[in-house]
Design an enzyme around this catalytic site. Structure first.
Site, short mmCIF file in Angstrom:
data_model
loop_
_atom_site.label_atom_id
_atom_site.label_comp_id
_atom_site.label_asym_id
_atom_site.label_seq_id
_atom_site.Cartn_x
_atom_site.Cartn_y
_atom_site.Cartn_z
N VAL A 1 1.13 -3.79 3.92
CA VAL A 1 0.99 -5.06 4.66
C VAL A 1 2.23 -5.95 4.61
O VAL A 1 2.29 -6.95 5.31
CB VAL A 1 -0.22 -5.91 4.20
CG1 VAL A 1 -1.52 -5.34 4.70
CG2 VAL A 1 -0.23 -6.12 2.71
N TYR B 1 -3.62 3.57 7.93
CA TYR B 1 -4.95 2.96 7.98
C TYR B 1 -5.78 3.64 9.09
O TYR B 1 -5.66 4.84 9.32
CB TYR B 1 -4.90 1.44 8.24
CG TYR B 1 -3.90 0.67 7.41
CD1 TYR B 1 -3.81 0.86 6.03
CD2 TYR B 1 -3.06 -0.27 7.99
CE1 TYR B 1 -2.92 0.11 5.27
CE2 TYR B 1 -2.18 -1.03 7.23
CZ TYR B 1 -2.11 -0.82 5.88
OH TYR B 1 -1.23 -1.55 5.15
N SER C 1 0.80 -1.24 0.00
CA SER C 1 0.00 0.00 0.00
C SER C 1 0.83 1.28 0.00
O SER C 1 0.27 2.36 -0.19
CB SER C 1 -0.95 0.02 1.20
OG SER C 1 -2.08 -0.72 0.89
N LYS D 1 0.38 3.41 -2.95
CA LYS D 1 -0.80 4.27 -3.14
C LYS D 1 -0.40 5.75 -3.17
O LYS D 1 -1.03 6.57 -3.84
CB LYS D 1 -1.84 4.00 -2.05
CG LYS D 1 -2.46 2.60 -2.17
CD LYS D 1 -3.43 2.30 -1.05
CE LYS D 1 -4.29 1.10 -1.32
NZ LYS D 1 -3.90 -0.16 -0.73
N TYR E 1 -2.83 -2.80 -10.64
CA TYR E 1 -2.82 -2.53 -9.21
C TYR E 1 -1.93 -3.54 -8.45
O TYR E 1 -1.15 -3.16 -7.57
CB TYR E 1 -4.26 -2.57 -8.67
CG TYR E 1 -4.35 -2.49 -7.17
CD1 TYR E 1 -4.16 -1.28 -6.50
CD2 TYR E 1 -4.60 -3.63 -6.40
CE1 TYR E 1 -4.22 -1.21 -5.11
CE2 TYR E 1 -4.66 -3.57 -5.02
CZ TYR E 1 -4.47 -2.37 -4.38
OH TYR E 1 -4.53 -2.29 -3.01
N1 GLN Z 1 -1.94 -5.52 -2.14
C1 GLN Z 1 -2.60 -5.29 -0.88
C2 GLN Z 1 -4.10 -5.31 -1.06
O1 GLN Z 1 -4.59 -4.79 -2.00
C3 GLN Z 1 -2.16 -4.00 -0.33
C4 GLN Z 1 -2.81 -3.69 0.99
C5 GLN Z 1 -1.94 -3.00 1.99
O2 GLN Z 1 -0.71 -2.96 1.92
N2 GLN Z 1 -2.61 -2.49 2.98
O3 GLN Z 1 -4.81 -5.87 -0.27
#
Ligand code: GLN
Length: 308
Positions: free
Chosen positions: A262, A244, A64, A67, A192
């Site tokens: 994550v 988050y 993430s 992002k 993605y």
């Molecule tokens: N690839 C993970 C997902 O889409 C990324 C989520 C994350 O790092 N929070 O669930």
């Protein structure tokens, strides 16, 4: 400011015991194979030096954290009006992959670009003709940020994500039903999951942070990579939504714009001072790196990095 390898090394060893209390992410099987005891950190100072400690050669997928990078890229490519027509500016207080507020919020657009639904809406705007061209253009943009033309994604992790991405798939179909995105959902999922599977070490992550910490200027060449208003938007989202549904607590305890993933990576930005890359894969119950959080807390307190 003088921060030495010895200082960082002490901090890393101080937080390493926390790795025993975290959990490795399980919903992406290829991510579950790592050694949970790893901890690494890099601080890319704006004067040019990169100070590191811990398991710094270890690479990880940025998940993430990507992002923030896709948001910066799409703001450059499409402009603010187009982006914020499709995603909002508010934190959700929900887990990153939650579908709940998408349905209850009016209009049905994702509340911000740091949650999965919002990131999917942003990635859907990647320009180009077909998957490979769209990917290559984004990769070129990232190369300027990392100063490295060999940036790659981890195939095994990407495949594993694609196979287990039904929640992301359902978010994307929901968005298409509500005209937030157009086009082929499988191609979007490919793009993605590639961006989530980009692989780097904490030094490379810290280098990206340094560009943001210098308001979009490359710390080595002095060349402008991102306009300051885009850096400002990204930093603001990192403060309000980057950790988050623990972003408020992180703002109080650490006070550094940061984005988590994550895999256990954390990107931090200390404006005017340095970019920070942290990696430690054992996560807390909200999905943030447990030892990584403690390390950021320690560093922020020691060097008075909180912006508040
Ligand atoms: N690839 C993970 C997902 O889409 C990324 C989520 C994350 O790092 N929070 O669930």
């Amino acid at each position: 400011m003088r921060i030495t390898h010895g200082d960082l090394d002490r901090f890393v060893e101080q937080v390493r015991p926390y790795t025993e209390y975290g959990q490795i992410v399980e919903y992406i099987p290829a991510l579950a194979k790592v050694d949970p005891s790893q901890v690494s950190i890099a601080l890319h100072m704006l004067e040019g030096e990169c100070v590191t400690a811990g398991d710094t050669e270890e690479t990880f997928t940025i998940q993430s954290i990507s992002k923030v990078l896709s948001l910066a890229y799409i703001l450059m490519e499409r402009g603010e009006a187009e982006v914020f027509h499709r995603v909002g500016m508010e934190p959700t207080g929900d887990p990153f992959n939650s579908i709940a507020k998408l349905e209850t919020n009016r209009p049905n657009k994702p509340l911000n670009p740091m949650i999965n639904a919002g990131a999917l809406a942003v990635t859907a705007l990647m320009p180009g003709d077909g998957l490979e061209e769209r990917w290559e253009r984004f990769r070129k943009f990232l190369s300027a940020l990392t100063d490295k033309d060999t940036l790659t994604f981890n195939d095994e992790v990407q495949q594993s994500e694609l196979e287990t991405a039904d929640l992301n798939r359902s978010l994307a179909y929901f968005l298409r039903q509500h005209q937030v995105i157009q086009g082929d959902v499988e191609e979007l999922l490919q793009l993605y999951t590639r961006q989530c599977s980009i692989e780097m070490n904490c030094q490379e992550l810290a280098r990206i942070g340094a560009v943001f910490a210098r308001d979009g200027i490359c710390p080595t060449s002095g060349e402008s990579i991102l306009p300051p208003y885009i850096v400002r938007i990204c930093k603001t989202f990192m403060v309000t939504c980057g950790m988050y549904n623990a972003s408020g607590e992180f703002a109080i305890k650490v006070g550094i714009p940061a984005k988590t993933g994550v895999s256990g990576g954390i990107l931090g930005i200390v404006p005017g001072v340095c970019g920070i890359g942290v990696y430690s894969p054992a996560l807390d119950e909200k999905g943030n790196s447990l030892a990584g959080w403690k390390l950021m807390e320690l560093i922020s307190r020691t060097y008075d990095f909180s912006m508040f």
